[in-house]
Design an enzyme around this catalytic site. Sequence first.
Site, short mmCIF file in Angstrom:
data_model
loop_
_atom_site.label_atom_id
_atom_site.label_comp_id
_atom_site.label_asym_id
_atom_site.label_seq_id
_atom_site.Cartn_x
_atom_site.Cartn_y
_atom_site.Cartn_z
N VAL A 178 0.84 -1.19 0.00
CA VAL A 178 0.00 0.00 0.00
C VAL A 178 0.88 1.24 0.00
CG1 VAL A 178 -1.73 1.29 1.30
CG2 VAL A 178 -1.82 -1.19 1.26
N CYS A 179 0.58 2.16 -0.92
CA CYS A 179 1.22 3.48 -0.93
C CYS A 179 0.10 4.50 -0.81
CB CYS A 179 2.05 3.68 -2.19
SG CYS A 179 1.10 3.66 -3.71
N ALA A 180 0.37 5.76 -1.05
CA ALA A 180 -0.64 6.80 -0.88
C ALA A 180 -1.77 6.68 -1.91
CB ALA A 180 0.00 8.18 -0.94
N MET A 227 -3.84 4.04 -0.18
CA MET A 227 -4.47 4.43 1.08
C MET A 227 -5.65 5.38 0.83
SD MET A 227 -4.12 3.57 4.16
CE MET A 227 -4.70 4.05 5.77
#
Length: 147
Positions: free
Chosen positions: A106-108, A135
């Site tokens: 998971v990244c932004a 996210m």
Amino acid sequence: MKKWLFMEQLIAFATDNALLSAAWAAIVILLIFTTIKIQLSPIKKISTQELTFLMNKEDGLVVDIRAEKEFKAGHIIDSKHLSSEKTNSNDFTNLENYKDKPIIVVCAAGLTSAKVANSLYKAGFTQTSILKGGMNSWLSGGLPVSK
């Protein structure tokens, strides 16, 4: 008859505008190539619902690669933070216990996680996925976060 007229006009346009036609053809080929590459990739993009299923039913692990400050501000419950230093050096030693379990990176916004997911896959983490939308999709779905 109209079909032949259209084809003649299309051929005339293509020959009169060779550079534009070549650019158009290149874009179409790249789109087809990218679509096929995504479909054949061992790294799958999953939804928030699929992430929840993997965590609850298959003991999946969420690996958050955002900056430490963003991680501390709010992250998916039970996720592990992986610093940019460790991802850049492919240091996944703290994840070795999860090699046979699903791992969701998971990244932004779901844009930078592909590189880390590919590195994890090459390191032997064969059940690696990416959260579609990162996210941001988790938060926009109103799903719980931990601080």
